[in-house]
Scaffold this motif. Structure first.
Motif, PDB file in Angstrom:
ATOM      1  N   PHE A  43       0.825  -1.212   0.000  1.00 49.58           N
ATOM      2  CA  PHE A  43       0.000   0.000   0.000  1.00 49.58           C
ATOM      3  C   PHE A  43       0.855   1.257   0.000  1.00 49.58           C
ATOM      4  O   PHE A  43       0.574   2.205  -0.745  1.00 49.58           O
ATOM      5  CB  PHE A  43      -0.958   0.039   1.193  1.00 49.58           C
ATOM      6  CG  PHE A  43      -1.716   1.346   1.255  1.00 49.58           C
ATOM      7  CD1 PHE A  43      -2.708   1.623   0.333  1.00 49.58           C
ATOM      8  CD2 PHE A  43      -1.391   2.317   2.197  1.00 49.58           C
ATOM      9  CE1 PHE A  43      -3.389   2.845   0.355  1.00 49.58           C
ATOM     10  CE2 PHE A  43      -2.064   3.529   2.224  1.00 49.58           C
ATOM     11  CZ  PHE A  43      -3.062   3.789   1.304  1.00 49.58           C
ATOM     12  N   ARG A  44       1.908   1.301   0.805  1.00 44.57           N
ATOM     13  CA  ARG A  44       2.753   2.490   0.824  1.00 44.57           C
ATOM     14  C   ARG A  44       3.409   2.773  -0.531  1.00 44.57           C
ATOM     15  O   ARG A  44       3.450   3.922  -0.969  1.00 44.57           O
ATOM     16  CB  ARG A  44       3.823   2.370   1.917  1.00 44.57           C
ATOM     17  CG  ARG A  44       3.291   2.499   3.326  1.00 44.57           C
ATOM     18  CD  ARG A  44       2.590   3.804   3.594  1.00 44.57           C
ATOM     19  NE  ARG A  44       3.454   4.969   3.455  1.00 44.57           N
ATOM     20  CZ  ARG A  44       3.069   6.208   3.686  1.00 44.57           C
ATOM     21  NH1 ARG A  44       1.822   6.454   4.062  1.00 44.57           N
ATOM     22  NH2 ARG A  44       3.909   7.212   3.532  1.00 44.57           N
ATOM     23  N   PRO A  45       3.916   1.751  -1.238  1.00 43.67           N
ATOM     24  CA  PRO A  45       4.464   2.040  -2.573  1.00 43.67           C
ATOM     25  C   PRO A  45       3.445   2.637  -3.535  1.00 43.67           C
ATOM     26  O   PRO A  45       3.766   3.568  -4.281  1.00 43.67           O
ATOM     27  CB  PRO A  45       4.963   0.671  -3.048  1.00 43.67           C
ATOM     28  CG  PRO A  45       5.313  -0.052  -1.801  1.00 43.67           C
ATOM     29  CD  PRO A  45       4.268   0.375  -0.805  1.00 43.67           C
ATOM     30  N   TYR A  63       5.856   2.483  -8.513  1.00 42.09           N
ATOM     31  CA  TYR A  63       4.912   1.671  -9.278  1.00 42.09           C
ATOM     32  C   TYR A  63       5.451   0.255  -9.445  1.00 42.09           C
ATOM     33  O   TYR A  63       4.732  -0.731  -9.249  1.00 42.09           O
ATOM     34  CB  TYR A  63       4.656   2.290 -10.651  1.00 42.09           C
ATOM     35  CG  TYR A  63       3.539   3.305 -10.679  1.00 42.09           C
ATOM     36  CD1 TYR A  63       2.213   2.921 -10.457  1.00 42.09           C
ATOM     37  CD2 TYR A  63       3.791   4.650 -10.948  1.00 42.09           C
ATOM     38  CE1 TYR A  63       1.192   3.849 -10.488  1.00 42.09           C
ATOM     39  CE2 TYR A  63       2.765   5.589 -10.988  1.00 42.09           C
ATOM     40  CZ  TYR A  63       1.464   5.178 -10.764  1.00 42.09           C
ATOM     41  OH  TYR A  63       0.445   6.106 -10.789  1.00 42.09           O
ATOM     42  N   MET A  64       6.718   0.129  -9.835  1.00 42.71           N
ATOM     43  CA  MET A  64       7.312  -1.187 -10.046  1.00 42.71           C
ATOM     44  C   MET A  64       7.382  -1.978  -8.746  1.00 42.71           C
ATOM     45  O   MET A  64       7.125  -3.181  -8.717  1.00 42.71           O
ATOM     46  CB  MET A  64       8.701  -1.037 -10.670  1.00 42.71           C
ATOM     47  CG  MET A  64       8.683  -0.633 -12.119  1.00 42.71           C
ATOM     48  SD  MET A  64       7.841  -1.878 -13.136  1.00 42.71           S
ATOM     49  CE  MET A  64       7.752  -0.989 -14.711  1.00 42.71           C
ATOM     50  N   ALA A  65       7.744  -1.303  -7.648  1.00 39.33           N
ATOM     51  CA  ALA A  65       7.777  -1.971  -6.352  1.00 39.33           C
ATOM     52  C   ALA A  65       6.395  -2.499  -5.994  1.00 39.33           C
ATOM     53  O   ALA A  65       6.251  -3.629  -5.488  1.00 39.33           O
ATOM     54  CB  ALA A  65       8.282  -1.002  -5.280  1.00 39.33           C
ATOM     55  N   TRP A  96      13.831   8.595  -6.524  1.00 36.57           N
ATOM     56  CA  TRP A  96      12.676   7.987  -5.857  1.00 36.57           C
ATOM     57  C   TRP A  96      12.629   8.291  -4.360  1.00 36.57           C
ATOM     58  O   TRP A  96      11.589   8.210  -3.722  1.00 36.57           O
ATOM     59  CB  TRP A  96      12.699   6.471  -6.060  1.00 36.57           C
ATOM     60  CG  TRP A  96      13.889   5.801  -5.454  1.00 36.57           C
ATOM     61  CD1 TRP A  96      15.141   5.705  -5.963  1.00 36.57           C
ATOM     62  CD2 TRP A  96      13.932   5.141  -4.181  1.00 36.57           C
ATOM     63  NE1 TRP A  96      15.971   5.027  -5.119  1.00 36.57           N
ATOM     64  CE2 TRP A  96      15.257   4.663  -4.016  1.00 36.57           C
ATOM     65  CE3 TRP A  96      12.995   4.905  -3.172  1.00 36.57           C
ATOM     66  CZ2 TRP A  96      15.655   3.966  -2.882  1.00 36.57           C
ATOM     67  CZ3 TRP A  96      13.395   4.205  -2.038  1.00 36.57           C
ATOM     68  CH2 TRP A  96      14.704   3.749  -1.904  1.00 36.57           C
ATOM     69  N   LYS A  97      13.799   8.665  -3.759  1.00 37.07           N
ATOM     70  CA  LYS A  97      13.828   8.952  -2.334  1.00 37.07           C
ATOM     71  C   LYS A  97      14.184  10.402  -2.022  1.00 37.07           C
ATOM     72  O   LYS A  97      14.362  10.752  -0.864  1.00 37.07           O
ATOM     73  CB  LYS A  97      14.829   8.029  -1.635  1.00 37.07           C
ATOM     74  CG  LYS A  97      16.263   8.174  -2.122  1.00 37.07           C
ATOM     75  CD  LYS A  97      17.183   7.211  -1.388  1.00 37.07           C
ATOM     76  CE  LYS A  97      18.629   7.332  -1.877  1.00 37.07           C
ATOM     77  NZ  LYS A  97      19.530   6.397  -1.172  1.00 37.07           N
TER      78      LYS A  97
END
Length: 228
Positions: free
Chosen positions: A87-89, A102-104, A192-193
């Protein structure tokens, strides 16, 4: 940085929330789907809790303690793990239009769908009621089997809804031009981070959506009375 507000723990518990969650920070075009994914997580967590009760009835009906013990592990382990791992990704992917997130989400959620299907099948000894365990136990205890049938139906519903959600999000992502190469680029650059990059990406995505809506509005043809 906003203060963490999830999970909403009572004040007497000496623990603090671990995440910040506010659906208002999700762009309008993704907010409804993001909320549905959150409700799906709630449904899955509730299913694990009901499965615990079903396995308890299974045990008292003469089914042994193995399934009951395993159901505790499912509940304690997979309730927080499902929130953190898928859910978090997707929450962060909707928020920042991040290909990496999205990929994660896709990789983890595919595993979630497989697990939900296995739980719906219900292999005896795995700590889940499921169709196999419920149907085979009807000859031993009808009352316990009826209770076991509730989480079985819920696991089945979770499997179907999860597959539908995966298909919808995947189709949207591919239609928006997302790819594995974009995710790899985000991983390589560390975008991404990076909160500043995420904020800029979010603003760009929202601006693009608003521009598309305005363009659609202005492109509507108009006609004069003299042309009729």
């Amino acid at each position: 940085m906003a203060e963490n507000n999830f999970p909403p723990l009572p004040g007497f518990i000496p623990l603090k929330p671990c995440f910040y969650q506010d659906f208002e920070e999700i762009p309008d075009q993704h907010r409804t789907l993001c909320k549905r994914m959150y409700y799906l997580w709630i449904l899955y967590s509730a299913t694990l809790a009901v499965n615990f009760i079903g396995c308890m009835a299974w045990m008292f009906g003469g089914g042994g303690v193995t399934n009951f013990g395993m159901s505790i592990i499912w509940l304690i382990l997979f309730t927080p793990c499902s929130y953190v791992c898928w859910f978090r990704p997707i929450y962060k992917a909707f928020k920042t239009d991040s290909s990496f997130n999205y990929m994660a989400f896709f990789f983890v959620f595919m595993a979630q769908i497989v697990i939900a299907i296995i739980q719906a099948i219900g292999i005896p000894g795995w700590g889940v009621c499921g169709w196999l365990g419920t149907i085979t136990f009807f000859g031993t205890s009808i009352f316990a089997s009826i209770i076991m049938l509730i989480p079985t139906i819920m696991f089945t519903a979770v499997s179907v809804l999860a597959f539908m959600a995966f298909t919808k999000i995947h189709n949207f992502y591919r239609g928006s031009g997302g790819s594995m190469s974009k995710a790899q680029e985000e991983w390589t650059t560390g975008a991404w981070k990076n909160p500043h990059v995420q904020q800029a990406t979010q603003q760009a995505a929202m601006g693009a959506a608003q521009g598309a809506m305005q363009q659609q509005q202005y492109s509507t043809p108009t006609y004069d009375d003299n042309q009729m």
